[in-house]
Design a protein around this motif. Structure first.
Motif, PDB file in Angstrom:
ATOM      1  N   PRO A   1       0.838  -1.195   0.000  1.00  0.00           N
ATOM      2  CA  PRO A   1       0.000   0.000   0.000  1.00  0.00           C
ATOM      3  C   PRO A   1       0.880   1.255   0.000  1.00  0.00           C
ATOM      4  O   PRO A   1       1.841   1.351   0.765  1.00  0.00           O
ATOM      5  N   ALA A   2       0.557   2.172  -0.902  1.00  0.00           N
ATOM      6  CA  ALA A   2       1.343   3.392  -1.069  1.00  0.00           C
ATOM      7  C   ALA A   2       0.405   4.594  -1.082  1.00  0.00           C
ATOM      8  O   ALA A   2      -0.731   4.507  -1.556  1.00  0.00           O
ATOM      9  N   TYR A   3       0.898   5.715  -0.567  1.00  0.00           N
ATOM     10  CA  TYR A   3       0.096   6.922  -0.399  1.00  0.00           C
ATOM     11  C   TYR A   3       0.804   8.081  -1.077  1.00  0.00           C
ATOM     12  O   TYR A   3       1.944   8.392  -0.763  1.00  0.00           O
ATOM     13  N   LEU A   4       0.092   8.685  -2.045  1.00  0.00           N
ATOM     14  CA  LEU A   4       0.647   9.739  -2.876  1.00  0.00           C
ATOM     15  C   LEU A   4      -0.225  10.983  -2.782  1.00  0.00           C
ATOM     16  O   LEU A   4      -1.403  10.895  -2.429  1.00  0.00           O
ATOM     17  N   THR A   5       0.339  12.123  -3.178  1.00  0.00           N
ATOM     18  CA  THR A   5      -0.391  13.387  -3.184  1.00  0.00           C
ATOM     19  C   THR A   5      -0.509  13.897  -4.627  1.00  0.00           C
ATOM     20  O   THR A   5       0.080  14.916  -4.977  1.00  0.00           O
ATOM     21  N   PRO A   6      -1.286  13.214  -5.494  1.00  0.00           N
ATOM     22  CA  PRO A   6      -1.313  13.574  -6.908  1.00  0.00           C
ATOM     23  C   PRO A   6      -1.953  14.933  -7.187  1.00  0.00           C
ATOM     24  O   PRO A   6      -1.597  15.601  -8.159  1.00  0.00           O
ATOM     25  N   GLU A   7      -2.880  15.351  -6.346  1.00  0.00           N
ATOM     26  CA  GLU A   7      -3.592  16.609  -6.550  1.00  0.00           C
ATOM     27  C   GLU A   7      -2.650  17.806  -6.390  1.00  0.00           C
ATOM     28  O   GLU A   7      -2.649  18.721  -7.202  1.00  0.00           O
ATOM     29  N   THR A   8      -1.843  17.794  -5.334  1.00  0.00           N
ATOM     30  CA  THR A   8      -0.965  18.933  -5.039  1.00  0.00           C
ATOM     31  C   THR A   8       0.506  18.652  -5.332  1.00  0.00           C
ATOM     32  O   THR A   8       1.301  19.584  -5.398  1.00  0.00           O
ATOM     33  N   LYS A   9       0.851  17.370  -5.456  1.00  0.00           N
ATOM     34  CA  LYS A   9       2.249  16.950  -5.622  1.00  0.00           C
ATOM     35  C   LYS A   9       3.134  17.484  -4.494  1.00  0.00           C
ATOM     36  O   LYS A   9       4.317  17.736  -4.669  1.00  0.00           O
ATOM     37  N   SER A  10       2.529  17.640  -3.308  1.00  0.00           N
ATOM     38  CA  SER A  10       3.237  18.209  -2.161  1.00  0.00           C
ATOM     39  C   SER A  10       4.202  17.239  -1.500  1.00  0.00           C
ATOM     40  O   SER A  10       5.130  17.657  -0.817  1.00  0.00           O
ATOM     41  N   GLY A  11       3.959  15.936  -1.665  1.00  0.00           N
ATOM     42  CA  GLY A  11       4.713  14.983  -0.866  1.00  0.00           C
ATOM     43  C   GLY A  11       5.437  13.911  -1.639  1.00  0.00           C
ATOM     44  O   GLY A  11       5.276  13.750  -2.844  1.00  0.00           O
ATOM     45  N   SER A  12       6.214  13.182  -0.886  1.00  0.00           N
ATOM     46  CA  SER A  12       6.917  12.009  -1.379  1.00  0.00           C
ATOM     47  C   SER A  12       6.094  10.782  -0.968  1.00  0.00           C
ATOM     48  O   SER A  12       5.443  10.796   0.086  1.00  0.00           O
ATOM     49  N   THR A  13       6.122   9.754  -1.770  1.00  0.00           N
ATOM     50  CA  THR A  13       5.332   8.553  -1.503  1.00  0.00           C
ATOM     51  C   THR A  13       5.716   7.908  -0.174  1.00  0.00           C
ATOM     52  O   THR A  13       6.897   7.795   0.154  1.00  0.00           O
ATOM     53  N   ILE A  14       4.700   7.489   0.566  1.00  0.00           N
ATOM     54  CA  ILE A  14       4.870   6.703   1.788  1.00  0.00           C
ATOM     55  C   ILE A  14       4.286   5.325   1.488  1.00  0.00           C
ATOM     56  O   ILE A  14       3.222   5.230   0.875  1.00  0.00           O
ATOM     57  N   ARG A  15       4.966   4.273   1.919  1.00  0.00           N
ATOM     58  CA  ARG A  15       4.427   2.913   1.775  1.00  0.00           C
ATOM     59  C   ARG A  15       4.387   2.248   3.134  1.00  0.00           C
ATOM     60  O   ARG A  15       5.143   2.607   4.026  1.00  0.00           O
ATOM     61  N   ILE A  16       3.529   1.251   3.257  1.00  0.00           N
ATOM     62  CA  ILE A  16       3.524   0.417   4.452  1.00  0.00           C
ATOM     63  C   ILE A  16       3.528  -1.038   4.010  1.00  0.00           C
ATOM     64  O   ILE A  16       2.979  -1.372   2.960  1.00  0.00           O
ATOM     65  N   GLY A  17       4.204  -1.871   4.778  1.00  0.00           N
ATOM     66  CA  GLY A  17       4.287  -3.261   4.360  1.00  0.00           C
ATOM     67  C   GLY A  17       4.944  -4.141   5.399  1.00  0.00           C
ATOM     68  O   GLY A  17       5.141  -3.751   6.553  1.00  0.00           O
ATOM     69  N   LEU A  18       5.280  -5.345   4.938  1.00  0.00           N
ATOM     70  CA  LEU A  18       5.864  -6.376   5.794  1.00  0.00           C
ATOM     71  C   LEU A  18       7.334  -6.569   5.436  1.00  0.00           C
ATOM     72  O   LEU A  18       7.645  -7.064   4.355  1.00  0.00           O
ATOM     73  N   PRO A  19       8.248  -6.200   6.318  1.00  0.00           N
ATOM     74  CA  PRO A  19       9.660  -6.465   6.030  1.00  0.00           C
ATOM     75  C   PRO A  19       9.964  -7.957   6.139  1.00  0.00           C
ATOM     76  O   PRO A  19       9.248  -8.699   6.818  1.00  0.00           O
ATOM     77  N   LYS A  20      11.014  -8.389   5.485  1.00  0.00           N
ATOM     78  CA  LYS A  20      11.387  -9.808   5.474  1.00  0.00           C
ATOM     79  C   LYS A  20      11.633 -10.360   6.875  1.00  0.00           C
ATOM     80  O   LYS A  20      11.369 -11.519   7.151  1.00  0.00           O
ATOM     81  N   GLN A  21      12.153  -9.511   7.776  1.00  0.00           N
ATOM     82  CA  GLN A  21      12.481  -9.999   9.114  1.00  0.00           C
ATOM     83  C   GLN A  21      11.275 -10.077  10.039  1.00  0.00           C
ATOM     84  O   GLN A  21      11.404 -10.422  11.201  1.00  0.00           O
ATOM     85  N   GLY A  22      10.084  -9.768   9.557  1.00  0.00           N
ATOM     86  CA  GLY A  22       8.874  -9.853  10.372  1.00  0.00           C
ATOM     87  C   GLY A  22       8.419  -8.493  10.857  1.00  0.00           C
ATOM     88  O   GLY A  22       9.096  -7.490  10.672  1.00  0.00           O
ATOM     89  N   GLY A  23       7.246  -8.465  11.478  1.00  0.00           N
ATOM     90  CA  GLY A  23       6.669  -7.212  11.914  1.00  0.00           C
ATOM     91  C   GLY A  23       6.033  -6.475  10.746  1.00  0.00           C
ATOM     92  O   GLY A  23       5.648  -7.080   9.741  1.00  0.00           O
ATOM     93  N   TYR A  24       5.942  -5.166  10.868  1.00  0.00           N
ATOM     94  CA  TYR A  24       5.427  -4.326   9.792  1.00  0.00           C
ATOM     95  C   TYR A  24       6.265  -3.054   9.770  1.00  0.00           C
ATOM     96  O   TYR A  24       7.047  -2.792  10.691  1.00  0.00           O
ATOM     97  N   ALA A  25       6.138  -2.261   8.700  1.00  0.00           N
ATOM     98  CA  ALA A  25       7.021  -1.107   8.554  1.00  0.00           C
ATOM     99  C   ALA A  25       6.347   0.009   7.777  1.00  0.00           C
ATOM    100  O   ALA A  25       5.388  -0.216   7.035  1.00  0.00           O
TER     101      ALA A  25
END
Length: 142
Positions: free
Chosen positions: A57-81
């Protein structure tokens, strides 16, 4: 999902969250909620686009282009990030404020154990900085 979670506009993103095992899913959904809340309360960000990038899952600001993409996911070592673009200063800037409070993966991620909810208040700063990254750089150049 709780009543405070924004609805999924993209069925592929909803399916991605559904495929994540508990308790990591709860942590990822908490990060998602925090990203939407922070975007809504931050001037200049505009509407978020929620999509998949590299299967996460990734979060972008296409309307204003104000930000850099943020993602969330599962790292290989476990947990979430939570992930930021590694060629930005988003993670290094955050690490300078909270050097011993989080498990950092270089310049690209912060990892959380499965059974620990993400700490909302410090992460709002990280998310706000990511969602306004380009806006702040433009203002600094002006």
């Amino acid at each position: 999902m709780s009543r405070n979670d924004p609805p999924f506009a993209d069925p592929a993103v909803a399916a991605c969250f559904q495929a994540v095992p508990e308790p990591a899913r709860s942590g990822m959904l908490a990060l998602r909620r925090l990203i939407f809340e922070t975007a809504a309360e931050t001037p200049g960000v505009g509407a978020l686009q929620e999509t998949l990038k590299w299967g996460q899952p990734a979060y972008l600001t296409p309307e204003t282009k104000s930000g850099s993409t943020i993602r969330i996911g599962l790292p290989k070592q476990g947990g979430y990030a939570i992930y930021a673009h590694c060629q930005t200063s988003i993670i290094p800037d955050f690490r300078s404020l909270f050097p011993d409070d989080f498990a950092f993966e270089g310049n690209r991620a912060i990892h959380f154990p499965d059974d620990v909810p993400p700490p909302a208040e410090p992460l709002r700063l990280l998310i706000r900085n990511a969602l306004t990254y380009h806006l702040r750089r433009k203002q600094g150049a002006a």
